[in-house]
Design an enzyme around this catalytic site. Sequence first.
Site, PDB file in Angstrom:
ATOM      1  N   SER A 142      -9.271  13.563  64.221  1.00  0.00           N
ATOM      2  CA  SER A 142      -8.306  14.578  64.624  1.00  0.00           C
ATOM      3  C   SER A 142      -7.180  14.710  63.599  1.00  0.00           C
ATOM      4  O   SER A 142      -6.733  13.726  62.999  1.00  0.00           O
ATOM      5  CB  SER A 142      -7.725  14.210  65.991  1.00  0.00           C
ATOM      6  OG  SER A 142      -6.690  15.097  66.356  1.00  0.00           O
ATOM      7  N   CYS A 143      -6.707  15.951  63.415  1.00  0.00           N
ATOM      8  CA  CYS A 143      -5.647  16.221  62.438  1.00  0.00           C
ATOM      9  C   CYS A 143      -4.365  16.710  63.101  1.00  0.00           C
ATOM     10  O   CYS A 143      -3.425  17.101  62.405  1.00  0.00           O
ATOM     11  CB  CYS A 143      -6.121  17.261  61.421  1.00  0.00           C
ATOM     12  SG  CYS A 143      -6.433  18.900  62.147  1.00  0.00           S
ATOM     13  N   VAL A 144      -4.303  16.717  64.439  1.00  0.00           N
ATOM     14  CA  VAL A 144      -3.181  17.351  65.123  1.00  0.00           C
ATOM     15  C   VAL A 144      -1.860  16.667  64.791  1.00  0.00           C
ATOM     16  O   VAL A 144      -0.813  17.330  64.694  1.00  0.00           O
ATOM     17  CB  VAL A 144      -3.450  17.362  66.643  1.00  0.00           C
ATOM     18  CG1 VAL A 144      -3.545  15.943  67.201  1.00  0.00           C
ATOM     19  CG2 VAL A 144      -2.367  18.130  67.376  1.00  0.00           C
TER      20      VAL A 144
ATOM     21  N   ASN B 228     -10.144  15.306  56.374  1.00  0.00           N
ATOM     22  CA  ASN B 228      -8.972  15.627  57.160  1.00  0.00           C
ATOM     23  C   ASN B 228      -8.064  16.523  56.319  1.00  0.00           C
ATOM     24  O   ASN B 228      -8.383  16.844  55.170  1.00  0.00           O
ATOM     25  CB  ASN B 228      -8.228  14.361  57.608  1.00  0.00           C
ATOM     26  CG  ASN B 228      -7.586  14.527  58.964  1.00  0.00           C
ATOM     27  OD1 ASN B 228      -6.899  15.496  59.218  1.00  0.00           O
ATOM     28  ND2 ASN B 228      -7.832  13.566  59.849  1.00  0.00           N
TER      29      ASN B 228
END
Length: 827
Positions: free
Chosen positions: A242-244, A285
């Site tokens: 995840s890159c949030v 990412n």
Amino acid sequence: SESESESEEAPKKKKAPPKKKPAAKPAAKPKPAAAKPPAAKKAPARQAKKLPATEGGDDDDDEEEDSDAVFEAKPRLKPKKRAALGSGYKPLAKKRWSAEEIEALPVLVKPQQMFDDMVTRTEAQQACKGAALEGRSLEGLARELAGRPLRVATMCSGTESPLLALDMICGALKAQSGQSIAVEHVFSCEIEPFKQAYIERNFAPPLLFRDIRELGDEEATTAYGATRPVPGEVDVLIAGTSCVDYSTMNNKQKKIDEKGESGQTFWGMLAWVKRTRPSIVVQENVCSAPWEEMVGYYAKEGYAATFLRVDTKNHYIPHTRTRIYLLALDTHAPNRRAAALGDAPMGEAGGAGESGVVGEEELARWEAAISELSCPASSSLEAFLLPTDDPRVHTAREDLSHIDPTKQRGVVDWGRCETRHQRARTDEELGAKRPLTQWVSQGHCAGPDFAWHDWFKSQVERVVDLCDINYLRLAREGQDANYKTLVWNLSQNVDRSTASSRPGVCPCLTPNMVPYVTNRGGPIVGPEVLALQGIPVDDLLLTRENNDQMADLAGNAMSSTIVGTCILAALLLSRDTLRAFDAPKPDAAAAGAGGLVTSTGSSETQADVAGGLAMAEKPLALLGEGGVGPLAQLLAEAAGSARMCASEGRTRVASDIVRCAKCGTTKSKSGCPESWPEHVDMAPVTEPRTPPREFEAKLAAALPMVVTLGGLGCADGMRPAGALLPAGIEAKLLSPTRGGGGDDDGVVTDGGGDGGTGAGPGEVEGSKLRLPRPMPRPAPSRLTRRVVTTAAWCVRFIVRSLRCSLLLRVVSGAERQRIGVVKSVLA
């Protein structure tokens, strides 16, 4: 739409502390406080991390187009300096592509064509002295594996681009050299339900886990709720965590060790790597992720790691998408290849059972190989867009235009964004005009004449006004956006970068983006977004995904050309440690099979589904179904299904259609409420109307799969060069006094004889085409050729336009033989 416009506002300005940090560093100058010291330190901020240079060398100009690549927008962790990789290897000079070289590249649009070129260039590199892949051949690796499958696992890869890339690499290798590499898909991991359905439908992995955070344990929960052991013994792991928490669009970023979503997914992946020790790990990412810290965490587990920033437009696809890929190699793995082959090949370090055969040099070669295998996009963005009449475009357009086109848009308070729009118009001296959309607040919105008007009517004022501002910005520079292929990101506010700076190149596509194409007048639809990520859309089953879900799939996906290049170079450089060499050689039949296979070794169904065979057989009717009614009724239904007002769209039928008694113009009272001064006598239409979808279904049942017109070859000798009909025939067919039958009209049959049978000129009778006897003339004039060429174009146009052609709607049933196709077209 209102909530979306409010949530998509630009982030608030940063507080004072981040701006004062650069001013606190110089000890000898305590006073520099205001503006210039921070501005002077802003440019080197990107170089403080010292990312490896990319293959194109133009990334500084493209970071403004990539929303996740603007490094300076947020304060970042200060990375530690990394030692130079591969002290014993000196890479070749980085290739700079000139405009002439890019112009000479072959135009590649299909993903398989790109991978064919990639494999060809990879095999050429192995014979190039000093190249990163010198002496490492993909064909040689396939021969050494001898049918042993490469075991591959994916985590949070979304569209499974790595599997698609490996499958296309194997297909290109088999087509070029006859050698094949089998790829065994061990498991996938995805938490989104609709992505789980996509993966299960298109790839059918033996195990589909739900949560990446559970994979560090011995057992994990699958997408179906069961608990299953987590496999190991994997050659290659591809993960897109995840890159949030790292994205620059996030106002509340978290570090990797702060238990955020991004940190938890990374630690779950690393726990599985620690327990199973795959030979190769490829991770993707955004650029603002803490890559230096990740390298340190991999080093603690005995992995040598490096990372590289790459851009999709430098790898075959016109899409500016800057991402970072990390490669981690197991430094404790033995030389399994030497053990399987009996001895170590010449020029390679390590023997059977010896560890430490991969390390810093392989990482340096991998970085250089990515640069050497790069290839700029040779085709424009328009080549990746579907034709306007494609059914997928029509379906996506209806999906995106989700409001009733006859109703006015609801009142939406966009005051929080309106102030920014007014300030942008004032600061940039754009004026208050709206030349593109001609919209009125909470009222009319037109758009260009070629645009998707139903889509424009469904947009809020912020989006429509942003279109006008972007149009005025280009008009100030002397450019008309309606005649250039540009993509505007209408999901962002006016004070962000909302327009692509290079025509023909798409900016970075994100899941919630509204990518408006200027010379189309509408957005990029779901299948096109997937194609711009190098996904072979035509090979996938996209039966349940709507347009927003396909945009989500593509926005979080890895570009197949980049991840394919990364995996290909990693396999060739660390082939000594592949676990595939531990497996026994398969038999000759299994060794010949290449491409993607499941871990069960067979794609056949293991057990019959209950009731799956309880289906009755029915012959396939290729000649159309009967019972469509008389020809006059079919003609009436075809005329009743025609669109009589622009507000009806492609599927709706209005009930208040009126027709002008003088010119025959038809309009809908509710759909077009404006006055019509040029039409004074408007009477209601009383003819019965047929919904287009019902008529299309009836027509599809009536039409055969193939329509053949026979007996046309006998007229070849009478045709002018390149014409459809004999010379002089157009004068008689266009004559108002022409008649049918009799001895004056000849019948051109398969034998070429004369005679009358009662059918009119130009009519089809069985396999015979009745044509009037040609008038004698010495040579066809220019007017004759033009008329005949126009007639031929009409025939081709009608055959290709089933929806718009009234003639082919009635070419069905028992009356098909008696319809005068050529006569009607020319008339």
